[in-house]
Design a protein around this motif. Structure first.
Motif, PDB file in Angstrom:
ATOM      1  N   LEU A 114       0.832  -1.198   0.000  1.00 21.53           N
ATOM      2  CA  LEU A 114       0.000   0.000   0.000  1.00 21.53           C
ATOM      3  C   LEU A 114       0.867   1.247   0.000  1.00 21.53           C
ATOM      4  O   LEU A 114       2.013   1.219   0.437  1.00 21.53           O
ATOM      5  N   THR A 174     -10.164  -5.010  -1.768  1.00 22.23           N
ATOM      6  CA  THR A 174     -10.080  -5.086  -3.228  1.00 22.23           C
ATOM      7  C   THR A 174      -8.861  -5.886  -3.662  1.00 22.23           C
ATOM      8  O   THR A 174      -8.919  -6.689  -4.607  1.00 22.23           O
ATOM      9  N   GLN A 175      -7.736  -5.698  -2.987  1.00 25.40           N
ATOM     10  CA  GLN A 175      -6.527  -6.441  -3.325  1.00 25.40           C
ATOM     11  C   GLN A 175      -6.719  -7.937  -3.074  1.00 25.40           C
ATOM     12  O   GLN A 175      -6.347  -8.772  -3.908  1.00 25.40           O
ATOM     13  N   LEU A 183     -11.089   3.787  -7.037  1.00 23.91           N
ATOM     14  CA  LEU A 183     -10.428   3.703  -5.747  1.00 23.91           C
ATOM     15  C   LEU A 183      -9.555   4.929  -5.491  1.00 23.91           C
ATOM     16  O   LEU A 183      -9.030   5.536  -6.424  1.00 23.91           O
ATOM     17  N   GLY A 233      -6.537   2.588  -1.544  1.00 27.21           N
ATOM     18  CA  GLY A 233      -7.296   1.370  -1.770  1.00 27.21           C
ATOM     19  C   GLY A 233      -8.753   1.437  -1.361  1.00 27.21           C
ATOM     20  O   GLY A 233      -9.515   0.508  -1.614  1.00 27.21           O
TER      21      GLY A 233
END
Length: 378
Positions: free
Chosen positions: A95, A149-150, A358, A362
């Motif tokens: 991130l 989401t990741q 996004l 994120g």
């Protein structure tokens, strides 16, 4: 005005922040202020020389705020995280470091004395890139922080090597947005050690793990709103004493942060987060929880992600609207929500997207999604 140094590398290299951050945490250097906009300066009077970092909030619902984090707050957060996870280890950074979840990966690595491995957020997050980066870790104990989401992308038809890499982590911290029952079940099915976190920049990142406050952190509920106290609290907002006074208050001899989140505490002290207070949509005189509607929609086969918002309506005042990532007909969404929650909760507007807009950290870009929904409804 004191001019804060800011991390503005010529090329994106999160590890370049380690040395000035280490100096700041040791009290031997100025506060660091990493920010997405290269060259942007933060100005303001620091309240004391204990400030180690100034981080912007995500800005998911408005203008970002510049949160001041002290050495003591970051140290308390790092120590409490190690206690909660049962170990210190090597971290994989996935991130941006200008948001608290990514920044804390560097802080925890420094306190643990381990060398983090960093993915390049300037490139697209893919399963292949994650798997390759995870393969660079060398310590026996390994951690990473992801947003939902990741993780969703990693678990979409995952390759065996990606699953192996995920299982190799002693814990995967997951936060920044609602997880959803479908993603939670999928992670459990693959045997991943997911730790669901709750927190924000003002609490030095995640301060509640799997519903349990970290060591030294206290959470209480008042009129449906969550309040947080403990050594992890920020000093306030740079250059905004009025807002600092509104959000950080003293009560019963303790300093508390007033969140914008609705929630409750169970009988055994488990913290339940019900979503943002402004997620309650009043439509036609009836109240609808946007978070609950989104979770119901995410339970439909073919739906990967959903974001539910209230948008202006001449007929209803405010109407329920949903942005959906996946392959599902709008009428299927409306019918399913109506069956589960009642007709008043069924979204009047349903927009299907290939991917959810996004923010850099994120989180869903609520402002962009709202504009798309308003445009669809016009």
């Amino acid at each position: 005005m004191e001019l804060l140094p800011i991390y503005t590398p010529p090329a994106f290299d999160p590890k370049a922040l380690l040395k000035p951050l280490a100096a700041s945490l040791a009290g031997e250097g100025p506060a660091v202020a990493p920010h997405a906009a290269l060259g942007q300066q933060f100005t303001g009077e620091l309240p004391n020389d204990e400030i180690a970092a100034v981080l912007s909030t995500s800005g998911s619902t408005g203008a970002p705020k510049k949160t001041m984090l002290s050495v003591d707050a970051l140290a308390a957060s790092s120590m409490a995280t190690a206690i909660a996870l049962g170990a210190e280890g090597q971290w994989l950074l996935t991130l941006p470091v200008h948001h608290v979840a990514g920044f804390q990966v560097l802080v925890r690595s420094l306190y643990a004395g381990t060398e983090p491995w960093a993915m390049d957020p300037a490139t697209a997050f893919t399963a292949d890139a994650f798997t390759s980066a995870a393969g660079e870790l060398t310590d026996r104990v390994r951690f990473t922080s992801l947003v939902p989401t990741q993780l969703h992308r990693l678990l979409q038809d995952p390759a065996p090597q990606t699953l192996e890499a995920l299982k190799r982590f002693n814990a995967i911290l997951l936060g920044g947005a609602p997880i959803g029952s479908g993603l939670r079940s999928e992670a459990r099915r693959h045997g991943l050690n997911i730790v669901e976190t709750y927190g924000m920049s003002e609490t030095s990142g995640g301060c509640v793990y799997d519903g349990q406050p970290l060591d030294g952190v206290e959470v209480r509920e008042d009129a449906g709103r969550l309040w947080i106290s403990g050594p992890v609290l920020a000093e306030g907002y740079l250059g905004d004493p009025e807002l600092t006074g509104e959000r950080f208050v003293f009560n019963s001899g303790r300093r508390w942060f007033r969140t914008d989140d609705a929630g409750a505490l169970t009988a055994d002290g488990t913290v339940e987060v019900h979503g943002r207070l402004d997620d309650v949509i009043v439509t036609g005189g009836l109240k609808v929880s946007a978070a609950v509607v989104a979770e119901v929609i995410e339970g439909i086969t073919g739906v990967n992600q959903a974001l539910v918002l209230g948008i202006t309506s001449s007929e209803w005042g405010t109407s329920v609207a949903a942005a959906v990532v996946g392959t599902v007909e709008a009428e299927v969404v409306r019918r399913h929500v109506a069956e589960e929650l009642g007709a008043h909760a069924a979204p009047k507007t349903v927009l299907t997207l290939e991917a959810m807009p996004l923010l850099p950290g994120g989180k869903p870009d609520r402002q962009s999604v709202r504009a798309l929904l308003e445009q669809r409804n016009s």
